[in-house]
Motif scaffolding. Structure first.
Motif, PDB file in Angstrom:
ATOM      1  N   ARG A   1       0.832  -1.205   0.000  1.00 32.04           N
ATOM      2  CA  ARG A   1       0.000   0.000   0.000  1.00 32.04           C
ATOM      3  C   ARG A   1       0.865   1.253   0.000  1.00 32.04           C
ATOM      4  O   ARG A   1       0.754   2.117   0.887  1.00 32.04           O
ATOM      5  CB  ARG A   1      -0.947  -0.022   1.197  1.00 32.04           C
ATOM      6  CG  ARG A   1      -1.869  -1.237   1.247  1.00 32.04           C
ATOM      7  CD  ARG A   1      -2.745  -1.334   0.009  1.00 32.04           C
ATOM      8  NE  ARG A   1      -3.778  -2.371   0.152  1.00 32.04           N
ATOM      9  CZ  ARG A   1      -4.636  -2.696  -0.787  1.00 32.04           C
ATOM     10  NH1 ARG A   1      -4.594  -2.080  -1.962  1.00 32.04           N
ATOM     11  NH2 ARG A   1      -5.537  -3.647  -0.579  1.00 32.04           N
ATOM     12  N   VAL A   2       1.704   1.378  -1.016  1.00 39.55           N
ATOM     13  CA  VAL A   2       2.648   2.488  -1.089  1.00 39.55           C
ATOM     14  C   VAL A   2       1.915   3.816  -1.199  1.00 39.55           C
ATOM     15  O   VAL A   2       2.225   4.789  -0.486  1.00 39.55           O
ATOM     16  CB  VAL A   2       3.620   2.295  -2.273  1.00 39.55           C
ATOM     17  CG1 VAL A   2       4.486   3.532  -2.464  1.00 39.55           C
ATOM     18  CG2 VAL A   2       4.488   1.062  -2.052  1.00 39.55           C
ATOM     19  N   ALA A   3       0.936   3.916  -2.087  1.00 41.75           N
ATOM     20  CA  ALA A   3       0.207   5.168  -2.261  1.00 41.75           C
ATOM     21  C   ALA A   3      -0.519   5.559  -0.982  1.00 41.75           C
ATOM     22  O   ALA A   3      -0.582   6.748  -0.625  1.00 41.75           O
ATOM     23  CB  ALA A   3      -0.778   5.045  -3.424  1.00 41.75           C
ATOM     24  N   ALA A   4      -1.073   4.591  -0.283  1.00 40.28           N
ATOM     25  CA  ALA A   4      -1.751   4.885   0.977  1.00 40.28           C
ATOM     26  C   ALA A   4      -0.765   5.420   2.005  1.00 40.28           C
ATOM     27  O   ALA A   4      -1.068   6.371   2.744  1.00 40.28           O
ATOM     28  CB  ALA A   4      -2.448   3.627   1.502  1.00 40.28           C
ATOM     29  N   GLY A   5       0.421   4.807   2.079  1.00 41.87           N
ATOM     30  CA  GLY A   5       1.424   5.291   3.014  1.00 41.87           C
ATOM     31  C   GLY A   5       1.802   6.737   2.747  1.00 41.87           C
ATOM     32  O   GLY A   5       1.948   7.545   3.682  1.00 41.87           O
ATOM     33  N   LEU A   6       1.955   7.096   1.478  1.00 46.71           N
ATOM     34  CA  LEU A   6       2.280   8.481   1.129  1.00 46.71           C
ATOM     35  C   LEU A   6       1.139   9.414   1.530  1.00 46.71           C
ATOM     36  O   LEU A   6       1.373  10.532   2.007  1.00 46.71           O
ATOM     37  CB  LEU A   6       2.560   8.596  -0.369  1.00 46.71           C
ATOM     38  CG  LEU A   6       3.757   7.794  -0.896  1.00 46.71           C
ATOM     39  CD1 LEU A   6       3.896   7.995  -2.405  1.00 46.71           C
ATOM     40  CD2 LEU A   6       5.040   8.193  -0.187  1.00 46.71           C
ATOM     41  N   ALA A   7      -0.097   8.964   1.342  1.00 45.14           N
ATOM     42  CA  ALA A   7      -1.254   9.792   1.690  1.00 45.14           C
ATOM     43  C   ALA A   7      -1.387   9.991   3.192  1.00 45.14           C
ATOM     44  O   ALA A   7      -1.995  10.971   3.641  1.00 45.14           O
ATOM     45  CB  ALA A   7      -2.533   9.163   1.137  1.00 45.14           C
ATOM     46  N   LEU A   8      -0.830   9.081   3.980  1.00 48.38           N
ATOM     47  CA  LEU A   8      -0.951   9.168   5.442  1.00 48.38           C
ATOM     48  C   LEU A   8       0.107  10.059   6.074  1.00 48.38           C
ATOM     49  O   LEU A   8       0.006  10.380   7.264  1.00 48.38           O
ATOM     50  CB  LEU A   8      -0.870   7.766   6.051  1.00 48.38           C
ATOM     51  CG  LEU A   8      -2.063   6.847   5.781  1.00 48.38           C
ATOM     52  CD1 LEU A   8      -1.777   5.440   6.291  1.00 48.38           C
ATOM     53  CD2 LEU A   8      -3.320   7.407   6.422  1.00 48.38           C
ATOM     54  N   ARG A   9       1.117  10.469   5.309  1.00 46.09           N
ATOM     55  CA  ARG A   9       2.139  11.340   5.875  1.00 46.09           C
ATOM     56  C   ARG A   9       1.503  12.646   6.371  1.00 46.09           C
ATOM     57  O   ARG A   9       0.717  13.264   5.671  1.00 46.09           O
ATOM     58  CB  ARG A   9       3.217  11.666   4.838  1.00 46.09           C
ATOM     59  CG  ARG A   9       4.108  10.509   4.544  1.00 46.09           C
ATOM     60  CD  ARG A   9       5.406  10.869   3.855  1.00 46.09           C
ATOM     61  NE  ARG A   9       5.313  11.790   2.750  1.00 46.09           N
ATOM     62  CZ  ARG A   9       6.075  11.714   1.660  1.00 46.09           C
ATOM     63  NH1 ARG A   9       6.969  10.731   1.530  1.00 46.09           N
ATOM     64  NH2 ARG A   9       5.958  12.605   0.699  1.00 46.09           N
ATOM     65  N   GLY A  10       1.856  13.019   7.589  1.00 42.38           N
ATOM     66  CA  GLY A  10       1.300  14.237   8.174  1.00 42.38           C
ATOM     67  C   GLY A  10      -0.101  14.085   8.711  1.00 42.38           C
ATOM     68  O   GLY A  10      -0.675  15.055   9.221  1.00 42.38           O
TER      69      GLY A  10
END
Length: 330
Positions: A197-206
């Motif tokens: 879930r790479v895209a999800a991980g990026l979306a969860l930053r911050g």
């Protein structure tokens, strides 16, 4: 033979990146970390008969060897970049060995291309069949997702669905009619080709206060978050996201057990302050993986599970243990 294998892997997994100054072919790779980025590094080993069943298609093994590592980068909110591969191959005829290497490289490169991951080095040797993959990714300073930020009052979410891979493994060899076999095929796909879930991980930053990928089982991995953060967690079994394939292959109690402690899901489990929950769910829904609230972070320690009947459960196991008690020294 070793150098022919390396050449073959290089040819089948080629991926051009400007930050790879020197890749496969020398004593070490030369890599340029972009300015203003931190380097996230993870490594996992897959062993035949432990992490994948004997007889698994080589392309599926190659895919999974990279996927489980990309899942670790996803849990850190890191963008994947490079990989190293150490491959231990059993003794076998040259033709069979080439077929195995070609299959591994096919699956590995399919996923690598999706995430622009360049294979920049590795090693090959003879022995029991196993693969070790190390991955490297980038994350802006101070923005990495970690396990130690959960706070009482945060809500606990997971992406995707839970329990499919464990159920697929458990039912691998048993007989089934045609309808159930179709459902099992979906479960086995989750086992053999997990989607990091790479895209999800990026979306969860911050946004997420803590995050982990579910590899050993939801209860075990959420407990790691609780330990690192100095908090407890409560999970509501009635809220667990279960696929129709899983519910079609087993009863509700068994499905719940697979979801809580089966492992091999490679979904993200994360904590979010309530004020940000709605926007996170909306964004992850747009990404296609979704996010389901399954519980909350509380004061205290450990993870408790409330059953569908509202009573607290006493799970018999929390997840996969690489070194169970019976192998420990007295």
């Amino acid at each position: 033979m070793e150098f022919r294998l390396i050449d073959r892997l290089q040819a089948l997994t080629a991926q051009a990146r400007d930050d790879v100054r020197l890749g496969i072919g020398d004593d070490a790779a030369l890599l340029a970390v972009p300015a203003g980025q931190e380097l996230a590094v993870a490594i996992d080993t897959l062993v035949e008969g432990v992490h994948f069943p004997r007889g698994t298609a080589p392309a599926d093994i190659g895919w999974k060897a990279l996927a489980v590592n990309l899942s670790d980068l996803a849990a850190m909110g890191a963008t994947p970049a490079w990989a190293l591969l150490a491959l231990t191959l059993p003794a076998q005829p040259a033709d069979a060995q080439q077929d195995l290497v070609d299959g591994l490289a096919e699956g590995f490169s399919q996923l690598a291309r999706m995430h622009r991951v360049a294979l920049v080095g590795g090693d090959t040797t003879r022995g029991p069949f196993a693969l070790s993959v190390a991955v490297h990714g980038f994350v802006p300073p101070g923005q990495a997702l970690r396990r130690d930020g959960a706070r009482a009052g945060d809500l606990v979410f997971v992406t995707g669905t839970l329990g499919d891979a464990a159920a697929g493994l458990q039912r691998l060899a048993s007989a089934a009619d045609s309808d159930e076999e179709k459902r099992r095929a979906g479960l086995r796909a989750r086992l053999n080709r997990p989607e990091p879930r790479v895209a999800a991980g990026l979306a969860l930053r911050g946004r997420a206060s803590a995050c982990i990928d579910v590899s050993d089982g939801l209860l075990a991995d959420l407990a790691h978050v609780c330990t690192a953060s100095g908090v407890g967690a409560e999970v509501d079994a009635a809220l667990l996201p279960l696929s129709s394939a899983l519910l079609g292959c087993c009863d509700a109690a068994e499905a719940c057990d697979f979801a809580l402690s089966g492992g091999d899901d490679y979904e993200l489990c994360f904590a979010v302050p309530p004020a940000r929950a709605g926007e996170v769910q909306a964004d992850l829904a747009r990404l296609g993986c979704g996010a389901t609230r399954i519980g909350r972070i509380v004061e205290g320690t450990g993870v408790r599970v409330r059953g569908i009947d509202g009573q607290w459960l006493m799970p018999t196991r929390t997840g996969w243990d690489h070194f169970p008690d019976e192998t420990a020294r007295p």
